[in-house]
Design a protein around this motif. Structure first.
Motif, PDB file in Angstrom:
ATOM      1  N   ASP A 547      34.297 -30.049 -40.145  1.00 16.84           N
ATOM      2  CA  ASP A 547      33.507 -30.607 -39.041  1.00 16.84           C
ATOM      3  C   ASP A 547      32.153 -31.058 -39.581  1.00 16.84           C
ATOM      4  O   ASP A 547      31.367 -30.252 -40.085  1.00 16.84           O
ATOM      5  N   GLU A 548      31.873 -32.341 -39.469  1.00 18.63           N
ATOM      6  CA  GLU A 548      30.620 -32.872 -40.013  1.00 18.63           C
ATOM      7  C   GLU A 548      29.405 -32.457 -39.188  1.00 18.63           C
ATOM      8  O   GLU A 548      28.278 -32.438 -39.686  1.00 18.63           O
ATOM      9  N   LYS A 549      29.611 -32.112 -37.924  1.00 15.44           N
ATOM     10  CA  LYS A 549      28.487 -31.888 -37.015  1.00 15.44           C
ATOM     11  C   LYS A 549      28.078 -30.423 -36.895  1.00 15.44           C
ATOM     12  O   LYS A 549      26.891 -30.106 -36.774  1.00 15.44           O
ATOM     13  N   TYR A 550      29.072 -29.495 -36.907  1.00 18.71           N
ATOM     14  CA  TYR A 550      28.778 -28.110 -36.549  1.00 18.71           C
ATOM     15  C   TYR A 550      29.047 -27.129 -37.688  1.00 18.71           C
ATOM     16  O   TYR A 550      29.937 -27.338 -38.517  1.00 18.71           O
ATOM     17  N   GLU A 551      28.277 -26.033 -37.644  1.00 21.96           N
ATOM     18  CA  GLU A 551      28.509 -24.877 -38.505  1.00 21.96           C
ATOM     19  C   GLU A 551      29.068 -23.759 -37.620  1.00 21.96           C
ATOM     20  O   GLU A 551      28.534 -23.476 -36.544  1.00 21.96           O
ATOM     21  N   TYR A 552      30.142 -23.100 -38.079  1.00 20.62           N
ATOM     22  CA  TYR A 552      30.838 -22.097 -37.273  1.00 20.62           C
ATOM     23  C   TYR A 552      30.627 -20.707 -37.862  1.00 20.62           C
ATOM     24  O   TYR A 552      30.506 -20.549 -39.085  1.00 20.62           O
ATOM     25  N   MET A 553      30.632 -19.707 -36.980  1.00 20.83           N
ATOM     26  CA  MET A 553      30.410 -18.331 -37.434  1.00 20.83           C
ATOM     27  C   MET A 553      30.960 -17.337 -36.405  1.00 20.83           C
ATOM     28  O   MET A 553      31.333 -17.711 -35.292  1.00 20.83           O
ATOM     29  N   ILE A 554      30.996 -16.074 -36.803  1.00 19.29           N
ATOM     30  CA  ILE A 554      31.376 -14.971 -35.901  1.00 19.29           C
ATOM     31  C   ILE A 554      30.097 -14.487 -35.217  1.00 19.29           C
ATOM     32  O   ILE A 554      29.070 -14.301 -35.884  1.00 19.29           O
ATOM     33  N   PRO A 555      30.103 -14.265 -33.897  1.00 20.86           N
ATOM     34  CA  PRO A 555      28.877 -13.829 -33.227  1.00 20.86           C
ATOM     35  C   PRO A 555      28.471 -12.420 -33.645  1.00 20.86           C
ATOM     36  O   PRO A 555      29.303 -11.593 -34.019  1.00 20.86           O
ATOM     37  N   SER A 556      27.173 -12.151 -33.585  1.00 16.35           N
ATOM     38  CA  SER A 556      26.694 -10.785 -33.792  1.00 16.35           C
ATOM     39  C   SER A 556      26.986  -9.962 -32.541  1.00 16.35           C
ATOM     40  O   SER A 556      27.352 -10.511 -31.489  1.00 16.35           O
ATOM     41  N   LYS A 557      26.808  -8.662 -32.643  1.00 13.99           N
ATOM     42  CA  LYS A 557      27.012  -7.775 -31.494  1.00 13.99           C
ATOM     43  C   LYS A 557      26.061  -8.165 -30.356  1.00 13.99           C
ATOM     44  O   LYS A 557      26.468  -8.233 -29.186  1.00 13.99           O
ATOM     45  N   ARG A 558      24.811  -8.427 -30.680  1.00 13.18           N
ATOM     46  CA  ARG A 558      23.832  -8.786 -29.643  1.00 13.18           C
ATOM     47  C   ARG A 558      24.177 -10.127 -29.015  1.00 13.18           C
ATOM     48  O   ARG A 558      24.078 -10.288 -27.792  1.00 13.18           O
ATOM     49  N   GLN A 559      24.608 -11.093 -29.819  1.00 12.92           N
ATOM     50  CA  GLN A 559      24.998 -12.401 -29.270  1.00 12.92           C
ATOM     51  C   GLN A 559      26.201 -12.257 -28.332  1.00 12.92           C
ATOM     52  O   GLN A 559      26.218 -12.827 -27.235  1.00 12.92           O
TER      53      GLN A 559
END
Length: 674
Positions: A547-559
């Motif tokens: 994906d050229e536009k977005y960076e993806y990740m796993i949310p933190s506990k607080r998020q």
């Protein structure tokens, strides 16, 4: 192969050999063709097919040409037996799910209006319940509000030509108090236009429950509620139809053994005959015979002889237990029975004169023979009956087996025995692939992040697998994940679930008493499970890469907690502060597996994210002191509401990032690349 027959209610006419179609046709007409449809009670003994009749009726009404807009609402009263929520709220919650289920069939604005009225009525009722719990007097304003909302709902249903039909099943299985509450809830709305009720019950049991609830005029009370009572006719004399009905549903060409069939036909005039009783007898005879052979491999008896012995023993024990116990060891009585089987009548005086047994046993036998002589004569006139009477040693052997092996029968978990099974799958909201976007992301107010509306599905994760994701080193950049990957590479989704079956089957079978199957977890729109944190993180890196536009990740506990409570730290569950086990997939619903995404819209967070709790635990990127990742949300495998609270300092869950389980998945968040 034992060929156990299940006892599930039928819902297709092709499985009906009991004339239920004729009953359903008339009942459907009485609902569809009347301007003010009657409330119907379907009365029948336990196991007589009341639920089957209701399900056939629902299908009939669903398929019939209609003058009205009809929504069918199936409500299993027993399911809510231990639910402390008000009965009317439970009815309305079930209505909400049915509205969701049918929303695509009607005008969207009308359905939304009906849905809103139902929601507001529930809120008003909850307000009164809270006042009661706080020992305050109920506010007349709240009662008036409920009445006004009901009248407005009635006006809307009449104006838009809607009919809401509630089918209340298993009323007689509830305790007296709950049974009364359900009927009172019906009485509150049954006289409103646009509503109709169909209840099922054993009338005698229902009478006992209402009398226990201080209803003195039982018939008068029911007359006010029920306009059309329907009694399922007796099955006496219909053994051929019963057996045809039972074997239609098995989709099997297997013939019922002659030894069993002959004995069953001998009891065809028994006045307490029901489909459930016949299924129970067939299954018990077959299972006992199989176990007996296993325990006695050197027996000289043929399989046919063993079937004959158990056919008689099981039938007598089930129908005439006292007679069975007295007769079993007495050759004198057995010979007398053989003698009187040649006669047409039972002579009491002759029996008293010629049989020398204890007075209590004598009285028992006289009562049974006087009242059931014809059926007993038919039973013992069969080849199996004669063989059983003539062979004392085998007679005692089968009796002792039945007496000492009840625990074996319980372990067999035969489906035909009256074990409650949830109807929850009928109430969840099914989705089709074309109706849902499993890759949809939701913008979060006042945040640079978006969150995936749904947990990651099998279909979406499979794209990562098929893109050779497990062999691309740029997705596995930290040393622990690289070490884990050495022995865990896969090239297909099927491999993952094969590993799950191999590792988890024994534990799953012990816990749920059923086999762990791939097909319960591997549908396209079910969440990917048996997933490590390493795999979830690699999937996010893969998405970032393509994906050229977005960076993806796993949310933190607080998020995760912020996305679940939608910015309101006082919120206990994503939908509000009151637990409702119908708002997410949890163990109390007894599905014992994941469900497809989007099936619980009523449980969405206020941000619109689905399955934030229930269905699967999800990984977070936050570590505890031991470098284990926190897991959030609870799963289908848990039932206590505490597991599903958004924030619960007393119950934190975390695990090794390499841990895999059949109830762990993940979701993603993303932000724009800089």
């Amino acid at each position: 192969m034992t060929n156990i027959i299940d006892d599930k209610a039928i819902d297709k006419i092709k499985y009906d050999a009991l004339d239920f179609d004729s009953y359903v046709h008339v009942l459907a007409e009485s609902i569809l063709e009347e301007s003010s449809p009657p409330n119907i009670a379907i009365y029948g003994k336990y196991g007589s097919g009341k639920t089957s009749l209701v399900k056939l009726l629902i299908n009939k009404i669903h398929l019939a040409p209609k003058q009205k807009n009809i929504i069918n609402i199936f409500y299993d009263a027993w399911k809510f037996e231990h639910n402390n929520t008000d009965s009317l709220i439970n009815l309305l919650s079930t209505l909400e799910k049915s509205i969701q289920l049918n929303k695509i069939n009607f005008k969207e604005d009308v359905i939304l209006n009906i849905f809103d009225y139902v929601k507001y009525i529930k809120i008003a009722i909850s307000k009164i319940d809270n006042q009661k719990n706080e020992e305050k007097n109920s506010d007349n304003t709240s009662l008036l509000e409920i009445y006004e909302l009901l009248k407005k709902l009635e006006d809307l249903l009449v104006e838009e030509n809607f009919l809401l039909i509630f089918y209340i099943d298993n009323l007689d299985k509830c305790n007296s108090a709950n049974c009364m509450k359900i009927l009172e809830s019906m009485n509150l709305i049954f006289d409103l236009k646009g509503f109709s009720f169909v209840i099922t019950s054993d009338k005698k049991l229902l009478k006992d429950k209402l009398i226990n609830s201080s209803i003195k005029d039982f018939e008068g009370y029911l007359d006010k509620t029920i306009q059309l009572p329907f009694y399922i006719p007796s099955f006496s004399g219909k053994m051929n139809d019963l057996l045809q009905n039972i074997y239609l549903r098995t989709n099997s060409n297997t013939e019922l053994e002659k030894e069993i069939k002959d004995v069953l036909f001998s009891i065809s005039s028994f006045n307490k005959l029901t489909p459930r009783l016949i299924i129970k007898l067939i299954n018990r005879i077959k299972v006992c015979s199989k176990i007996y052979i296993k325990l006695n491999p050197n027996t000289q008896l043929s399989y046919e002889n063993i079937l004959s012995l158990f056919a008689i023993s099981c039938t007598l024990e089930e129908l005439f237990n006292g007679f069975h116990n007295v007769l079993i060891q007495s050759d004198t009585i057995a010979k007398y029975i053989i003698k009187i089987m040649q006669t047409e009548l039972f002579y009491k005086d002759e029996f008293i004169t010629n049989i020398n047994i204890l007075n209590d046993n004598k009285k028992l036998l006289i009562d049974l023979l006087e009242n059931n002589f014809h059926i007993l004569k038919m039973i013992f006139s069969t080849e199996a009956g004669k063989y059983w009477l003539e062979n004392k040693a085998y007679r005692i052997s089968t009796y002792e087996f039945l007496k000492s092996n009840n625990d074996i029968m319980e372990d067999m978990q035969i489906n035909s025995l009256p074990v409650y099974k949830t109807d929850f799958m009928e109430n969840i909201i099914p989705v089709k692939e074309k109706e849902i976007d499993p890759k949809k992301f939701i913008s979060i107010p006042n945040s640079e992040y978006e969150i995936s509306k749904y947990v990651v599905t099998n279909k979406w994760y499979e794209e990562f697998i098929l893109s050779d994701g497990y062999n691309n080193t740029k997705y596995w950049i930290d040393l622990p994940s690289q070490i884990w990957l050495i022995n865990n590479k896969i090239t297909t989704l099927d491999e993952k679930y094969e590993k799950m079956i191999e590792k988890e089957s024994i534990y799953y079978r012990k816990k749920f008493n059923k086999e762990l199957k791939k097909e319960d977890f591997n549908k396209a729109l079910q969440p990917i499970v048996y997933i490590t944190y390493y795999e979830a993180l690699a999937f996010c890196r893969y998405l970032t890469d393509i994906d050229e536009k977005y960076e993806y990740m796993i949310p933190s506990k607080r998020q995760w907690e912020y996305f679940a409570n939608s910015g309101d730290k006082t919120r206990i569950y994503p939908w509000g502060n009151n637990w409702d086990n119908n708002y997410c997939n949890n163990a109390s619903n007894q599905l014992n597996k994941t469900t497809e995404i989007g099936m619980f819209p009523q449980g969405d967070s206020k941000f619109g994210v689905s399955d934030m709790v229930g269905n699967v635990w999800v990984w977070t990127s936050t570590l505890d002191n031991n470098d284990y990742n926190y897991l959030k949300g609870g799963s289908w495998n848990f039932s206590d509401p505490s597991y599903f609270k958004i924030s619960n300092s007393q119950m934190n869950f975390y695990n090794n990032p390499s841990y895999q389980h059949y109830d762990i998945g993940f979701l993603c968040i993303r932000k724009e690349k800089k």
